[in-house]
Each structure stands twice: as structure tokens, then as C-alpha cells.
Design a protein around this motif. Structure first.
Motif, PDB file in Angstrom:
ATOM      1  N   VAL A  72      -5.178   5.224  -7.425  1.00 16.13           N
ATOM      2  CA  VAL A  72      -6.616   5.028  -7.246  1.00 16.13           C
ATOM      3  C   VAL A  72      -6.829   3.808  -6.356  1.00 16.13           C
ATOM      4  O   VAL A  72      -5.981   2.919  -6.294  1.00 16.13           O
ATOM      5  CB  VAL A  72      -7.355   4.852  -8.590  1.00 16.13           C
ATOM      6  CG1 VAL A  72      -7.300   6.113  -9.408  1.00 16.13           C
ATOM      7  CG2 VAL A  72      -6.778   3.676  -9.378  1.00 16.13           C
ATOM      8  N   ARG A  73      -7.961   3.765  -5.687  1.00 13.68           N
ATOM      9  CA  ARG A  73      -8.233   2.687  -4.743  1.00 13.68           C
ATOM     10  C   ARG A  73      -9.522   1.942  -5.080  1.00 13.68           C
ATOM     11  O   ARG A  73     -10.529   2.563  -5.444  1.00 13.68           O
ATOM     12  CB  ARG A  73      -8.335   3.230  -3.313  1.00 13.68           C
ATOM     13  CG  ARG A  73      -7.025   3.769  -2.770  1.00 13.68           C
ATOM     14  CD  ARG A  73      -7.132   4.140  -1.304  1.00 13.68           C
ATOM     15  NE  ARG A  73      -5.835   4.551  -0.792  1.00 13.68           N
ATOM     16  CZ  ARG A  73      -4.898   3.704  -0.382  1.00 13.68           C
ATOM     17  NH1 ARG A  73      -5.138   2.412  -0.395  1.00 13.68           N
ATOM     18  NH2 ARG A  73      -3.737   4.149   0.050  1.00 13.68           N
ATOM     19  N   GLY A  74      -9.464   0.623  -4.960  1.00 13.44           N
ATOM     20  CA  GLY A  74     -10.652  -0.215  -5.097  1.00 13.44           C
ATOM     21  C   GLY A  74     -11.467   0.059  -6.337  1.00 13.44           C
ATOM     22  O   GLY A  74     -10.949   0.225  -7.444  1.00 13.44           O
ATOM     23  N   THR A  75     -12.775   0.138  -6.160  1.00 18.09           N
ATOM     24  CA  THR A  75     -13.678   0.333  -7.293  1.00 18.09           C
ATOM     25  C   THR A  75     -13.628   1.751  -7.861  1.00 18.09           C
ATOM     26  O   THR A  75     -14.206   2.017  -8.917  1.00 18.09           O
ATOM     27  CB  THR A  75     -15.125   0.008  -6.885  1.00 18.09           C
ATOM     28  OG1 THR A  75     -15.498   0.832  -5.775  1.00 18.09           O
ATOM     29  CG2 THR A  75     -15.263  -1.457  -6.482  1.00 18.09           C
TER      30      THR A  75
ATOM     31  N   ASP B 121       0.844  -1.191   0.000  1.00 19.10           N
ATOM     32  CA  ASP B 121       0.000   0.000   0.000  1.00 19.10           C
ATOM     33  C   ASP B 121       0.881   1.243   0.000  1.00 19.10           C
ATOM     34  O   ASP B 121       2.081   1.172   0.280  1.00 19.10           O
ATOM     35  CB  ASP B 121      -0.910   0.013   1.225  1.00 19.10           C
ATOM     36  CG  ASP B 121      -2.066   0.992   1.073  1.00 19.10           C
ATOM     37  OD1 ASP B 121      -2.227   1.573  -0.025  1.00 19.10           O
ATOM     38  OD2 ASP B 121      -2.806   1.183   2.054  1.00 19.10           O
ATOM     39  N   TRP B 122       0.265   2.368  -0.334  1.00 20.70           N
ATOM     40  CA  TRP B 122       0.920   3.671  -0.227  1.00 20.70           C
ATOM     41  C   TRP B 122       0.205   4.460   0.852  1.00 20.70           C
ATOM     42  O   TRP B 122      -0.780   5.157   0.574  1.00 20.70           O
ATOM     43  CB  TRP B 122       0.833   4.439  -1.548  1.00 20.70           C
ATOM     44  CG  TRP B 122       1.627   3.875  -2.680  1.00 20.70           C
ATOM     45  CD1 TRP B 122       2.335   2.714  -2.710  1.00 20.70           C
ATOM     46  CD2 TRP B 122       1.787   4.476  -3.970  1.00 20.70           C
ATOM     47  NE1 TRP B 122       2.922   2.535  -3.938  1.00 20.70           N
ATOM     48  CE2 TRP B 122       2.602   3.606  -4.730  1.00 20.70           C
ATOM     49  CE3 TRP B 122       1.323   5.648  -4.552  1.00 20.70           C
ATOM     50  CZ2 TRP B 122       2.959   3.884  -6.050  1.00 20.70           C
ATOM     51  CZ3 TRP B 122       1.663   5.926  -5.866  1.00 20.70           C
ATOM     52  CH2 TRP B 122       2.492   5.064  -6.607  1.00 20.70           C
ATOM     53  N   PRO B 123       0.652   4.375   2.113  1.00 20.74           N
ATOM     54  CA  PRO B 123       0.007   5.188   3.155  1.00 20.74           C
ATOM     55  C   PRO B 123       0.154   6.661   2.841  1.00 20.74           C
ATOM     56  O   PRO B 123       1.076   7.079   2.134  1.00 20.74           O
ATOM     57  CB  PRO B 123       0.773   4.793   4.428  1.00 20.74           C
ATOM     58  CG  PRO B 123       2.042   4.173   3.958  1.00 20.74           C
ATOM     59  CD  PRO B 123       1.774   3.579   2.611  1.00 20.74           C
ATOM     60  N   ALA B 124      -0.753   7.457   3.375  1.00 20.86           N
ATOM     61  CA  ALA B 124      -0.805   8.880   3.032  1.00 20.86           C
ATOM     62  C   ALA B 124       0.530   9.581   3.237  1.00 20.86           C
ATOM     63  O   ALA B 124       0.951  10.398   2.414  1.00 20.86           O
ATOM     64  CB  ALA B 124      -1.895   9.565   3.854  1.00 20.86           C
ATOM     65  N   LYS B 125       1.231   9.269   4.303  1.00 20.69           N
ATOM     66  CA  LYS B 125       2.485   9.965   4.603  1.00 20.69           C
ATOM     67  C   LYS B 125       3.625   9.576   3.662  1.00 20.69           C
ATOM     68  O   LYS B 125       4.639  10.271   3.598  1.00 20.69           O
ATOM     69  CB  LYS B 125       2.902   9.716   6.048  1.00 20.69           C
ATOM     70  CG  LYS B 125       3.196   8.261   6.377  1.00 20.69           C
ATOM     71  CD  LYS B 125       3.570   8.113   7.851  1.00 20.69           C
ATOM     72  CE  LYS B 125       3.877   6.661   8.208  1.00 20.69           C
ATOM     73  NZ  LYS B 125       4.239   6.508   9.638  1.00 20.69           N
TER      74      LYS B 125
END
Length: 254
Positions: free
Chosen positions: A155-158, A119-123
């Protein structure tokens, strides 16, 4: 023999018969690492389709003069080839976009799928995006490309469906499909009724755990077609490259 290729926005200003001066962004690497000096032939590209060739007349770590002999400008391809690459562990997503760039992908969309382990966490999002961008540039130079792929935002998920357009031909690489990608590509625009060719051919590659049922349903609802690459199951790092090769061949570019 292939000439060394360097990236600089100044390439767009190149004019045959004139001297192009580039700064440390090119000279630092060219002189210190590649040991380029006066009398050698090189090429510089701007990443937007401009390629200038010439002879180095002066070189230092802070600047370099190039006597330009030729300038070419590559048009943006149609249709554009797009890879939606799910985030994957062990840098397999980086391997995927590197190979895709060498093959000729035009746009890359990083996708945090529901089953993505990485994942790419926000920070860290800006840092990870910069890492992908730098790799796309390095792979483009390795492949001697004058036009670099465009990197989209994560982009994430759907929500991926919002990155797809009505003029796109979208294919989800999925092992349960009965339709082969090679057949689907061959059928683009092959009907009896003339159709407008797609603006983009989009290939969607899921994560190690596969695309979720909800994501697949949403993508199909947005006009995507599930397709099969072949009889074997490919990793996330190689599936996109295999699909891009098929697309390039189908378009007559390879």
C-alpha cells in the motif's frame, strides 16, 4: 529436543497411524541439505495451523514417507497481531519482518510511505513481494510455527487507511506521542462498559524519515492512536518487534 520442521501443503492430509507421503518440495531439502533419513523423527506443517509429527520410513531426494504419530491443529489467534512495516533501505524492512515473525506476528502489510527511501517499482513488485513471502516462511520454520503470517499487497501513502477496519485497534509508533504503547494496550477493553475486543491489533512503523504530517493526520482520522514505545528512538528494523513483544505480553501470551 526440538525436531526438524518442514513446510508442505500435504500436512493437512496427515492422519495418526497412517503414512504421509511428501514430494520433492520437502524431500529435496530434507535429504540433500538436512541429511534426514529413515528412522528419524520430523514435523511437517502446512502454514495454516496443521502440524504433523512422525518417523521417516523412506527417504530420497524426490519423495519421503512419514509414519504419522500425532497431528495437532492450531486455531487462528484472536486478536490477530498486524505489523504495517514501511519500506526501508539496507534490508532493514526485511530484518523487521523476520524478527516480527519469530515473535508471532499474524499479518504483515508492506507500506511505501511518503518518506520511504526504498520502493517497489512496478516492474519489481512481484519479485520483492516474493522475497518478503519467502522470508516469512523461512522465519516461521525457524520459529517452529505451524501457522505462517499473511502477507498483504503493498500500500502507498495515505491509502494505508483503507487496510484498516473498524474492529481494529490501531497504534502508530510515533516519537512525539505522550501516550506509551504499554498503557494503551493495557487500556484495551478495561473501561467500565464492556466492549468487543478488537479483531486485530495493528502496529504501524514508519520509514527512516518518519511518518509525514499528512499520513499521520489521515491515520488518526481513520481511528489510529499515536503511541510511544519508550524513552529511546528505535530504528525501523526494531520498532515493530519491540511493539509486538509488548502486545504479546499484554495479551498474556508471553
Amino acid at each position: 529436543m526440538s525436531l526438524p520442521v518442514f513446510h508442505t501443503a500435504a500436512a493437512v492430509e496427515a492422519v495418526p497411524g497412517h503414512v504421509l507421503t511428501v514430494g520433492e518440495d520437502v524431500a529435496g531439502h530434507a535429504v540433500r541439505v538436512r541429511r534426514i533419513g529413515p528412522g528419524e523423527q520430523i514435523e511437517v506443517v502446512d502454514g495454516q495451523g496443521t502440524r504433523a509429527r512422525g518417523q521417516v520410513t523412506a527417504a530420497s531426494a524426490t519423495g519421503m514417507d512419514i509414519d504419522v504419530t500425532a497431528v495437532t491443529r492450531e486455531d487462528e489467534p484472536r486478536p490477530r497481531l498486524v505489523l504495517v512495516q514501511a519500506l526501508a533501505k539496507g534490508d532493514r524492512d526485511l530484518q523487521a519482518i523476520e524478527a516480527a515473525t519469530e515473535i508471532g506476528v499474524d499479518e504483515v502489510i508492506p507500506w511505501a510511505a511518503e518518506r520511504s527511501i526504498a520502493d517497489w517499482p512496478a516492474k519489481k513488485r512481484e519479485k520483492m513481494a516474493a522475497k518478503w513471502e519467502n522470508l516469512l516462511h523461512a522465519a516461521s520454520l525457524q520459529a517452529r510455527r505451524s501457522r505462517f503470517p499473511r502477507l498483504h499487497e503493498l500500500v502507498r501513502g495515505t491509502a494505508l487507511t483503507r487496510s484498516l477496519g473498524r474492529s481494529d485497534a490501531v497504534f502508530v509508533l510515533h516519537e512525539t506521542s505522550q501516550t506509551r504503547l504499554s498503557k494503551a494496550l493495557a487500556e484495551l477493553g478495561s473501561g467500565s462498559t464492556p466492549v468487543q475486543p478488537p479483531e486485530r491489533i495493528v502496529l504501524i512503523v514508519g520509514p527512516e524519515g518518519g511518518i509525514s504530517d499528512g499520513e499521520l493526520e489521515a491515520l488518526i482520522g481513520a481511528g489510529a492512536q499515536p503511541v510511544l514505545l519508550g524513552p529511546t528512538i528505535l530504528r525501523s528494523s526494531s520498532a515493530g518487534s519491540a511493539g509486538l513483544v509488548m502486545a504479546q505480553n499484554s495479551l498474556g501470551r508471553w
